[in-house]
Design a protein around this motif. Structure first.
Motif, PDB file in Angstrom:
ATOM      1  N   GLU B 184    -103.095 -92.577  82.950  1.00 18.01           N
ATOM      2  CA  GLU B 184    -101.700 -92.112  82.859  1.00 18.01           C
ATOM      3  C   GLU B 184    -101.714 -90.634  83.238  1.00 18.01           C
ATOM      4  N   PRO B 185    -101.485 -90.342  84.486  1.00 13.09           N
ATOM      5  CA  PRO B 185    -101.696 -88.961  84.957  1.00 13.09           C
ATOM      6  C   PRO B 185    -100.638 -87.973  84.459  1.00 13.09           C
ATOM      7  N   THR B 186    -101.065 -86.735  84.373  1.00  4.94           N
ATOM      8  CA  THR B 186    -100.114 -85.667  84.064  1.00  4.94           C
ATOM      9  C   THR B 186     -99.514 -85.170  85.387  1.00  4.94           C
ATOM     10  N   ASN B 187     -98.562 -84.260  85.284  1.00 12.79           N
ATOM     11  CA  ASN B 187     -97.910 -83.723  86.494  1.00 12.79           C
ATOM     12  C   ASN B 187     -98.920 -83.146  87.476  1.00 12.79           C
ATOM     13  N   GLU B 188     -99.988 -82.567  86.929  1.00 10.37           N
ATOM     14  CA  GLU B 188    -100.945 -81.873  87.791  1.00 10.37           C
ATOM     15  C   GLU B 188    -101.990 -82.819  88.369  1.00 10.37           C
ATOM     16  N   GLN B 189    -101.905 -84.096  88.003  1.00 11.23           N
ATOM     17  CA  GLN B 189    -102.936 -85.034  88.476  1.00 11.23           C
ATOM     18  C   GLN B 189    -102.394 -86.053  89.485  1.00 11.23           C
ATOM     19  N   TYR B 190    -101.156 -85.868  89.872  1.00 13.06           N
ATOM     20  CA  TYR B 190    -100.577 -86.839  90.805  1.00 13.06           C
ATOM     21  C   TYR B 190    -101.303 -86.836  92.148  1.00 13.06           C
ATOM     22  N   GLN B 192    -104.467 -86.187  92.740  1.00 12.20           N
ATOM     23  CA  GLN B 192    -105.730 -86.924  92.609  1.00 12.20           C
ATOM     24  C   GLN B 192    -105.485 -88.427  92.537  1.00 12.20           C
ATOM     25  N   MET B 193    -104.413 -88.805  91.849  1.00 12.07           N
ATOM     26  CA  MET B 193    -104.089 -90.232  91.773  1.00 12.07           C
ATOM     27  C   MET B 193    -103.765 -90.776  93.164  1.00 12.07           C
ATOM     28  N   GLY B 194    -103.026 -89.975  93.909  1.00 15.15           N
ATOM     29  CA  GLY B 194    -102.712 -90.373  95.285  1.00 15.15           C
ATOM     30  C   GLY B 194    -103.975 -90.583  96.087  1.00 15.15           C
ATOM     31  N   ARG B 195    -104.913 -89.676  95.930  1.00 15.38           N
ATOM     32  CA  ARG B 195    -106.181 -89.780  96.677  1.00 15.38           C
ATOM     33  C   ARG B 195    -106.951 -91.028  96.262  1.00 15.38           C
ATOM     34  N   LEU B 196    -106.954 -91.300  94.947  1.00 20.84           N
ATOM     35  CA  LEU B 196    -107.682 -92.490  94.475  1.00 20.84           C
ATOM     36  C   LEU B 196    -107.085 -93.757  95.081  1.00 20.84           C
ATOM     37  N   TYR B 197    -105.768 -93.848  95.028  1.00 16.93           N
ATOM     38  CA  TYR B 197    -105.137 -95.052  95.578  1.00 16.93           C
ATOM     39  C   TYR B 197    -105.294 -95.108  97.096  1.00 16.93           C
ATOM     40  N   GLU B 198    -105.359 -93.938  97.716  1.00 14.14           N
ATOM     41  CA  GLU B 198    -105.590 -93.905  99.167  1.00 14.14           C
ATOM     42  C   GLU B 198    -106.988 -94.451  99.459  1.00 14.14           C
ATOM     43  N   ARG B 199    -107.972 -94.029  98.650  1.00 16.95           N
ATOM     44  CA  ARG B 199    -109.337 -94.540  98.860  1.00 16.95           C
ATOM     45  C   ARG B 199    -109.390 -96.042  98.632  1.00 16.95           C
ATOM     46  N   LYS B 211     -95.756 -88.557  96.665  1.00 18.53           N
ATOM     47  CA  LYS B 211     -94.369 -88.064  96.597  1.00 18.53           C
ATOM     48  C   LYS B 211     -94.141 -87.324  95.287  1.00 18.53           C
ATOM     49  N   ARG B 212     -94.764 -87.831  94.213  1.00 19.25           N
ATOM     50  CA  ARG B 212     -94.641 -87.114  92.940  1.00 19.25           C
ATOM     51  C   ARG B 212     -95.369 -85.774  93.021  1.00 19.25           C
ATOM     52  N   ALA B 213     -96.516 -85.785  93.734  1.00 17.47           N
ATOM     53  CA  ALA B 213     -97.298 -84.536  93.848  1.00 17.47           C
ATOM     54  C   ALA B 213     -96.540 -83.468  94.630  1.00 17.47           C
ATOM     55  N   LEU B 214     -95.560 -83.911  95.432  1.00 16.10           N
ATOM     56  CA  LEU B 214     -94.744 -82.926  96.168  1.00 16.10           C
ATOM     57  C   LEU B 214     -93.965 -82.028  95.216  1.00 16.10           C
ATOM     58  N   ASP B 221    -101.505 -78.358  95.561  1.00 13.87           N
ATOM     59  CA  ASP B 221    -101.269 -79.805  95.450  1.00 13.87           C
ATOM     60  C   ASP B 221    -100.081 -80.217  96.306  1.00 13.87           C
ATOM     61  N   ARG B 222     -99.049 -79.407  96.239  1.00 15.92           N
ATOM     62  CA  ARG B 222     -97.854 -79.736  97.024  1.00 15.92           C
ATOM     63  C   ARG B 222     -98.194 -79.745  98.517  1.00 15.92           C
ATOM     64  N   LEU B 223     -98.964 -78.735  98.924  1.00 19.23           N
ATOM     65  CA  LEU B 223     -99.321 -78.634 100.346  1.00 19.23           C
ATOM     66  C   LEU B 223    -100.183 -79.808 100.782  1.00 19.23           C
TER      67      LEU B 223
END
Lengths: 232, 355
Positions: B184-190, B192-199, B211-214, B221-223
């Motif tokens: 259950e990620p925090t705002n600052e971990q979106y 990393q979660m994106g990267r995990l799901y990408e992998r 999109k949440r990381a934006l 992270d936004r960049l």
């Protein structure tokens, strides 16, 4: 308002060879026209009548027929006419050629030119005034650009007084501007029989509608991407 | 101090020649925010040991694999220090567990890993975790090591990092997905979660997290999310892609130029189809057939119809077939051209009537 160049890169090729070839051929033909105008005015008039598209000749199956339909797209009425068309061609054709490949692009360019000529001939079938210019084909290229790269960015030159701005615009604004300004003019020609107009507005519209068939000329990969709404 | 302020201060100090202070600030920064790619890059310039430089660069590369300068610099360092050329280090100095120099000297990878596993088996989790972190700094390619770290991570941040490394080594790890799902990620971990799901090639979920990381409070992270999103969104579309059959492609490519030719004949016939010369009608059919054959040879060479054509004695040579298709295309063009020229020659232009 004159389109200058496309601000986005090509995907498949780095050099729009056919676009440049068309521009060079158009320029050379204009040089030939100027030479004839200077040294042999009768020859110049003959050239325009025989290789331009004269509706009465087309309908009565006289003169060059299909050949004139092609050659008329390479003739221009003067330097401004040529520069306007070629700048628009340069701005919009680079990436359209990239998506088609040079030879299919040439076929598409000629197709738009010929359809524009047919529509123009139909709209003024009783006239014996030759129609010349690449604008029908260029409008076709613009339609293709609008379909393929609606969010492309085109650098425009906008004149004000004695100066000008160079501003990038989204392609859809530029192309819709050119297309929509043609509609009242074309209707004017049809309804008010405004034969004084020296601009073939119906040719522009005909070319534009022909340009919507761009998908028939796309290279397989580009068509694949287009069909699946992937960026071209 | 916010991360960006910390980073800016460190950069100013580094530029002013205060390298030690800059290094300390950057170390603090990467400890607080291990996802700060630029901090790792600057750190790689400020740490004195080549091994540490490599660690920092590898971390920067993991965070942003698309920055060519990082890869170039890393390659240069590995070539310069071949003994360190094995991917050495990742960011597992998390929680301040810095590896003991002795542990880095252990050469027998399997033996060392067995010892660490034994520590966990004896429930010496703290020691095991510290040793494992050191081990993974040395052997960052060790999939089982990362899996062990995933199982014994002491915080969600560490779990995310361990999962990231594990999935980098093996995106099809049979049990990793279950761990990822439970996070259950925090705002600052979106990010990393994106990267995990990408992998994991779970593209739609990756898009959701990017999109949440934006909207993440961390600028980097936004960049990075903004940079990764187009690629992942393209993958979502690719997954739903519709393929065009070679036959349809051949037909499509033949129709376009045939339309052009038909329009030209239409003009030649005075815009009246009934006036079309029969020879030109035939030539239109030949033109279409030639284009079908030409496109077929290019885009559907295995088509059964082409096989049938190839069975005939004349066309067993591929060149003959290609030349035939070209002839079918070019002859109708020539015919139309001759027809137009003949008509032009017969035409007598009277300028006086026209002008």
């Amino acid at each position: 308002m004159i389109p200058l160049t496309d601000l986005q890169p090509n995907r498949y090729t780095s050099f729009p060879i056919m676009t440049l070839t068309l521009i060079v051929v158009n320029m050379l033909v204009l040089v030939l026209q100027f030479l004839l105008l200077e040294f042999n005015i009768d020859g110049y008039i003959e050239l325009i009548y025989l290789f331009g598209s004269v509706p009465t000749f087309v309908i009565s199956q006289q003169a060059a027929g299909a050949l004139a339909s092609i050659t008329s797209t390479f003739l221009h009425g003067g330097m401004l006419h040529l520069v306007g068309n070629m700048l628009a061609l340069w701005a919009f054709a680079q990436r359209v050629e990239d998506a088609c490949g040079p030879w299919r692009f040439l076929a598409f360019y000629l197709f738009c030119g010929v359809v524009a000529d047919i529509i123009s001939t139909m709209s003024r079938s009783t006239e014996a005034i030759p129609g010349i210019g690449a604008s029908g084909a260029v409008y076709g290229i613009m339609a293709a650009y609008l379909i393929l790269y609606p969010r492309g960015r085109i650098k425009m030159m906008i004149f004000y007084g004695f100066g000008f701005w160079r501003v990038p615009f989204r392609a859809y604004w530029v192309i819709l501007f050119f297309f929509l300004t043609e509609i009242p003019n074309a209707l004017g020609v049809l309804l008010i029989n405004d034969v004084e107009s020296s601009v073939a507005h119906w040719a522009h519209l005909g070319g534009f509608f022909a340009g919507t068939l761009i998908f028939l000329f796309l290279r397989p990969d580009a068509f694949h991407r287009f069909r699946n709404e992937l960026p071209l | 101090m916010m991360h960006n302020e910390l980073f800016q201060t460190a950069v100013k100090k580094a530029k002013a020649g205060e390298r030690d202070q800059a290094r300390k600030l950057l170390l603090t920064l990467v400890e607080r925010n291990p996802q700060h790619e630029l901090a790792w890059l600057w750190l790689s310039e400020l740490v004195p040991e080549p091994e540490d430089k490599i660690i920092a660069l590898e971390n920067a590369l993991t965070l942003n694999p698309e920055r060519p300068q990082t890869q170039t610099r890393l390659t240069q360092l590995r070539q310069k220090y071949p003994k360190l050329s094995q991917p050495a280090a990742e960011q597992f100095s998390l929680n301040g567990h810095s590896p003991s120099p002795e542990s880095l000297l252990v050469s027998d990878e399997a033996l060392r890993f067995a010892e660490i596993s034994e520590l966990f088996a004896q429930n010496q989790v703290m020691d095991g975790r510290r040793e494992l972190a050191a081990f993974l700094r040395r052997y960052s390619h060790h999939e089982a090591g990362w899996w062990l770290m995933v199982q014994h991570a002491d915080s969600q941040a560490n779990l995310l990092t361990a999962l990231d490394h594990l999935l980098r080594l093996n995106a099809r790890h049979p049990e990793a997905f279950q761990y990822v799902e439970k996070i259950e990620p925090t705002n600052e971990q979106y990010l990393q979660m994106g990267r995990l799901y990408e992998r994991l090639e779970e593209w739609e979920t990756a898009v959701r997290y990017y999109k949440r990381a934006l909207k993440s409070p961390i600028n980097a992270d936004r960049l990075l999310a903004k940079k990764r999103l187009p690629h992942v969104e393209e993958q979502v579309k690719l997954a739903k892609i519709k393929f065009t059959s070679p036959s349809a492609t051949v037909l499509r490519l033949a129709i376009g130029p045939t339309l052009l030719y038909t329009m030209l004949i239409f003009v030649q016939a005075g815009l009246n189809p009934l006036h079309t010369p029969p020879l030109l009608c035939l030539s239109n059919i030949a033109f279409f057939a030639g284009l079908l054959l030409f496109s077929g040879l290019a885009y559907a060479p295995e088509h059964p119809w082409l096989d049938k054509v190839r069975e005939t004695a004349v066309f067993q040579n591929p060149l003959a077939l290609r030349l035939f298709s070209l002839a079918l295309i070019l002859l109708p063009i020539l015919l139309l051209l001759l027809h137009a020229i003949a008509r032009l020659r017969a035409f007598n232009l009277n300028l006086n009537d026209l002008l």
